[in-house]
Design an enzyme around this catalytic site. Structure first.
Site, mmCIF file in Angstrom:
data_model
loop_
_atom_site.group_PDB
_atom_site.id
_atom_site.type_symbol
_atom_site.label_atom_id
_atom_site.label_comp_id
_atom_site.label_asym_id
_atom_site.label_seq_id
_atom_site.Cartn_x
_atom_site.Cartn_y
_atom_site.Cartn_z
ATOM 1 N N HIS A 186 -83.999 5.483 12.566
ATOM 2 C CA HIS A 186 -85.103 6.397 12.867
ATOM 3 C C HIS A 186 -85.346 7.380 11.718
ATOM 4 O O HIS A 186 -86.435 7.946 11.611
ATOM 5 C CB HIS A 186 -84.874 7.099 14.204
ATOM 6 C CG HIS A 186 -85.134 6.174 15.351
ATOM 7 N ND1 HIS A 186 -84.127 5.574 16.058
ATOM 8 C CD2 HIS A 186 -86.295 5.683 15.856
ATOM 9 C CE1 HIS A 186 -84.661 4.769 16.966
ATOM 10 N NE2 HIS A 186 -85.971 4.824 16.868
ATOM 11 N N ARG B 26 -93.660 7.754 20.051
ATOM 12 C CA ARG B 26 -92.226 8.039 20.280
ATOM 13 C C ARG B 26 -92.102 9.503 20.707
ATOM 14 O O ARG B 26 -92.087 10.402 19.851
ATOM 15 C CB ARG B 26 -91.420 7.824 18.996
ATOM 16 C CG ARG B 26 -91.238 6.369 18.593
ATOM 17 C CD ARG B 26 -90.272 6.290 17.405
ATOM 18 N NE ARG B 26 -89.873 4.928 17.132
ATOM 19 C CZ ARG B 26 -90.457 4.116 16.262
ATOM 20 N NH1 ARG B 26 -91.502 4.523 15.584
ATOM 21 N NH2 ARG B 26 -90.002 2.893 16.069
ATOM 22 N N ASP C 33 -84.774 -2.998 17.892
ATOM 23 C CA ASP C 33 -83.617 -3.128 18.775
ATOM 24 C C ASP C 33 -83.363 -4.581 19.172
ATOM 25 O O ASP C 33 -82.216 -4.988 19.314
ATOM 26 C CB ASP C 33 -83.819 -2.269 20.031
ATOM 27 C CG ASP C 33 -83.479 -0.809 19.746
ATOM 28 O OD1 ASP C 33 -82.435 -0.575 19.111
ATOM 29 O OD2 ASP C 33 -84.255 0.071 20.128
ATOM 30 N N GLU D 9 -87.058 -5.254 24.214
ATOM 31 C CA GLU D 9 -86.206 -4.984 23.044
ATOM 32 C C GLU D 9 -84.742 -5.285 23.328
ATOM 33 O O GLU D 9 -83.875 -5.031 22.498
ATOM 34 C CB GLU D 9 -86.398 -3.550 22.548
ATOM 35 C CG GLU D 9 -86.274 -2.478 23.611
ATOM 36 C CD GLU D 9 -86.576 -1.071 23.077
ATOM 37 O OE1 GLU D 9 -86.610 -0.865 21.855
ATOM 38 O OE2 GLU D 9 -86.762 -0.178 23.914
ATOM 39 N N ARG E 68 -94.683 6.197 25.146
ATOM 40 C CA ARG E 68 -93.388 5.665 25.555
ATOM 41 C C ARG E 68 -92.541 6.801 26.108
ATOM 42 O O ARG E 68 -92.432 7.857 25.477
ATOM 43 C CB ARG E 68 -92.678 5.030 24.358
ATOM 44 C CG ARG E 68 -91.311 4.505 24.742
ATOM 45 C CD ARG E 68 -90.624 3.843 23.589
ATOM 46 N NE ARG E 68 -90.083 4.800 22.646
ATOM 47 C CZ ARG E 68 -89.383 4.455 21.564
ATOM 48 N NH1 ARG E 68 -89.190 3.174 21.283
ATOM 49 N NH2 ARG E 68 -88.912 5.350 20.744
ATOM 50 N N CYS F 123 -94.222 -3.548 18.328
ATOM 51 C CA CYS F 123 -94.263 -2.190 17.766
ATOM 52 C C CYS F 123 -93.027 -1.877 16.935
ATOM 53 O O CYS F 123 -92.872 -0.764 16.446
ATOM 54 C CB CYS F 123 -94.463 -1.149 18.858
ATOM 55 S SG CYS F 123 -93.109 -1.091 20.044
ATOM 56 N N ARG G 272 -78.219 -1.474 13.698
ATOM 57 C CA ARG G 272 -79.419 -1.295 12.879
ATOM 58 C C ARG G 272 -79.283 -0.163 11.862
ATOM 59 O O ARG G 272 -80.141 0.010 11.010
ATOM 60 C CB ARG G 272 -80.663 -1.106 13.750
ATOM 61 C CG ARG G 272 -80.659 0.173 14.551
ATOM 62 C CD ARG G 272 -81.782 0.182 15.583
ATOM 63 N NE ARG G 272 -82.950 0.909 15.139
ATOM 64 C CZ ARG G 272 -83.958 1.251 15.933
ATOM 65 N NH1 ARG G 272 -83.950 0.901 17.211
ATOM 66 N NH2 ARG G 272 -84.983 1.916 15.488
HETATM 67 C C1 PEP Z 1 -87.913 -0.958 18.495
HETATM 68 O O1 PEP Z 1 -86.765 -0.949 18.943
HETATM 69 O O2 PEP Z 1 -88.377 -1.900 17.845
HETATM 70 C C2 PEP Z 1 -88.786 0.214 18.688
HETATM 71 C C3 PEP Z 1 -90.050 0.192 18.333
HETATM 72 O O3 PEP Z 1 -88.221 1.336 19.204
HETATM 73 P P1 PEP Z 1 -87.301 2.341 18.365
HETATM 74 O O4 PEP Z 1 -87.389 1.980 16.916
HETATM 75 O O5 PEP Z 1 -87.833 3.728 18.603
HETATM 76 O O6 PEP Z 1 -85.952 2.131 18.946
HETATM 77 MG MG MG Z 2 -86.181 0.536 20.365
#
Ligand code: PEP
Ligand code: MG
Length: 591
Positions: free
Chosen positions: A200, A307, A466, A442, A343, A513, A476
């Site tokens: 993130h 987000r 995810d 996800e 979300r 996304c 990740r």
């Molecule tokens: C994802 O997991 O691809 C997603 C868009 O959510 P985040 O990156 O906020 O976990």
């Molecule tokens: Mg995610």
């Protein structure tokens, strides 16, 4: 682009996560805890070491008093009183006596002795099953970081918000919350030892449009504040003392970009349609309500992922129903008639609220995260759901739950929405009765039961960030295993295909996304697999639109067909990159 190092130049290569080239002085913000110096101090110099500690404690006390004063002025005495606990740590005689003992017994330098003792206290406190004592662990760590910054003459986190001159920040790591506070005018770019493309922190860098490189391993331990550097966020190079030749070459690269950006800007109001007429919905991911201008400018058709965590992070209180209502309403109003997919809170993983003092987990990405947290913390969820419902009369809002792993979670979340709808009806507060609800796919279990889930929702959005980490068991955030984080792994493409097919069988649309949607090399594959919508960071949207408008859906389908029977992720990636190079060569020219 890069050639062997030239005289005087030092080149570090990491993972490029946010595009752009910047140049300037570096500021080494924090080094990893491994880099806290450790050495033996001769007996005769121990009293000097003690004096350094006394001085650092006095300095830290003054810093905390200053911050407390500012908070008191801005937010009142109650909020400022949280710093009393920090001041108490500095006065803790037991702690200071133990540091002194360790220094004398082991002849250890003061930074290492202070770190070891304070960390031992913090680790013990954080395991105690008492909320108050657990909070003291975080106070302890915060104060320890300040004392160490003072001893080592390094800037502390709060200094990063008040930089006096523009610089490139070098750090062992940056949390998503610290990144969110960076001042774009002062932070020309940043480079970290750890991290990956889908952390993130990286996503926030793209959102703020700050060039960034992560995963440089131990770069922060090798550099000193004040050196001159060039940061290449396209290719992942951090170049210290760049030669004139290097600066010249980068000047040319930047010019190419300016030309490409001009070409992309002309497409702002054009639709994302392939050469053979297939219409793709191209939306943007946003992190804050203030991102709406960027959404309009990049030419996206609304927001595919809002987000909402960042409405909660970097503050000392929760975001109230009213505050959230205002934020959601303003985004929906600014972008109508385009959709805004809100979300629900996805806390946990690598995003935390410091003031909630949640217990540390061994595996936060597999833990109390997202919908799991919200279904238990019902007051927090209630405020958010009521805020979204109330805002839904304005514009085109849709609601989306993250991290759904089973039908039960979806049913429970929907039941709460119904309960709050009933409350609002009773209060005569208007909301959109037919607010559409969708879910993120996800978690592999959700992809595998996509048919069951599709019957109960209006849309799917595939969170590939995810989905990849959970399917391939690859953290990740961990740069050491970044080579295993493979979006084109046949297992991932099959899960996406299953999800798309289940959605279409049940008459609902399906988007992506995750960061795959903003990677040009992935776009032909996703279109070929039948995805209806792509939602990417605003900085990626123009080039994705450019690419879609140069592709034929038939080519994308042929590529996906090949990919679904191919056994090698690398071969799939190469084919997809070849197709992109063929149809949109200018997108590859920045290398
Ligand atoms: C994802 O997991 O691809 C997603 C868009 O959510 P985040 O990156 O906020 O976990
Ligand atoms: Mg995610």
């Amino acid at each position: 682009m890069r050639e062997p190092e030239r005289e005087g130049e030092r080149i570090f290569r990491g993972i490029p996560v946010s595009p752009g080239v910047s140049r300037g002085k570096i500021l080494v913000y924090s080094k990893s805890n491994d880099c806290i110096p450790s050495y033996l101090v001769p007996e005769g110099e121990l009293s000097q070491e003690m004096q350094r500690l006394e001085k650092a404690l006095v300095q830290t006390r003054q810093q905390i008093l200053d911050v407390q004063h500012k908070v008191e002025e801005g937010m009142g005495a109650a909020d400022a009183s949280i710093f009393d606990a920090h001041l108490l740590v500095l006065e803790d005689r037991t702690l200071i006596d133990e540091v002194t003992r360790l220094m004398h017994e082991q002849k250890l330098n003061v930074e290492q002795a202070f770190y070891q003792v304070a960390e031992k206290y913090a680790a013990t406190l954080s395991t105690i099953d008492d909320e108050y004592l657990r909070e003291r662990a975080s106070d302890m760590r915060d104060v320890t970081a300040r004392v160490l910054s003072s001893l080592l003459n390094r800037p502390h986190e709060s200094d990063l918000r008040h930089l006096r001159e523009p610089c490139i920040v070098i750090s062992a790591d940056l949390s998503p919350s610290t990144t969110a506070l960076l001042d774009k005018k002062m932070v020309l770019g940043f480079a970290t030892d750890t991290g990956s493309k889908t952390s993130h922190t990286a996503i926030m860098a793209r959102s703020l449009q700050i060039p960034a490189i992560v995963g440089l391993r131990n770069v922060s331990g090798q550099l000193a504040t004040g050196s001159y550097a060039l940061l290449d966020g396209y290719n992942g190079y951090l170049i210290i003392n760049p030669t004139d030749q290097t600066l010249f070459e980068y000047g040319q690269l930047v010019r190419k970009h300016v030309n490409l950006e001009e070409k992309l800007r002309q497409l702002q109001h054009e639709p994302a349609v392939t050469l053979d007429g297939a219409r793709i919905v191209l939306s943007a991911n946003v992190e804050q309500a203030s991102d709406t201008e960027a959404v309009k400018e990049c030419g996206a058709e609304g927001v595919g992922l809002f987000r909402t965590e960042y409405l909660f992070i970097n503050r000392d209180t929760l975001s109230s129903e009213e505050e959230q209502y205002q934020a959601y309403r303003s985004v929906a109003a600014a972008l109508k008639p385009h959709p805004v997919v809100i979300r629900t809170l996805d806390l946990g993983g690598d995003k935390f609220l410091s003031h909630l003092q949640l217990p540390q987990e061994m595996n936060p990405f597999l833990g109390w995260r997202a919908i799991r947290f919200c279904l238990q913390e019902k007051e927090i969820f209630r405020d958010q759901l009521r805020a979204v419902l109330r805002a839904s009369v304005e514009g085109n809002i849709k609601l989306m739950y993250p991290m759904i792993s089973c039908l039960d979670e979806l049913n429970k979340a929907n039941a709460l929405v119904e309960e709050y709808k009933a409350e609002l009806r009773a209060e005569n507060v208007p909301f959109n009765e037919s607010l559409e609800i969708g879910i993120m796919i996800e978690i592999p279990s959700a992809a595998l039961i996509a048919d069951t889930l599709a019957k109960r929702v209006k849309f799917f959005s595939i969170g590939t960030n995810d989905l990849i980490q959970y399917s391939l068991a690859v953290d990740r955030l961990n740069e050491k295993i970044a080579h295993l984080y493979e979006p084109t792994h046949p297992a991932i493409l099959n899960l996406i295909k299953m999800t798309v097919d289940a959605a279409h069988r049940n008459g609902i649309w399906v988007g992506v996304c995750g960061e795959m949607a903003g990677d040009p090399a992935m776009v032909p594959l996703l279109l070929g697999l039948g995805v209806d919508e792509l939602s990417a960071s605003p900085s990626a949207v123009p080039e994705i639109k450019f690419l879609i408008r140069r592709l034929k859906l038939t080519e994308a389908k042929a590529l996906a067909e090949f990919a679904l029977q191919c056994e090698s992720g690398q071969e799939i990636l190469t084919r997809s990159q070849e197709l992109v190079r063929q149809v949109a060569p200018s997108l590859s020219e920045r290398k």
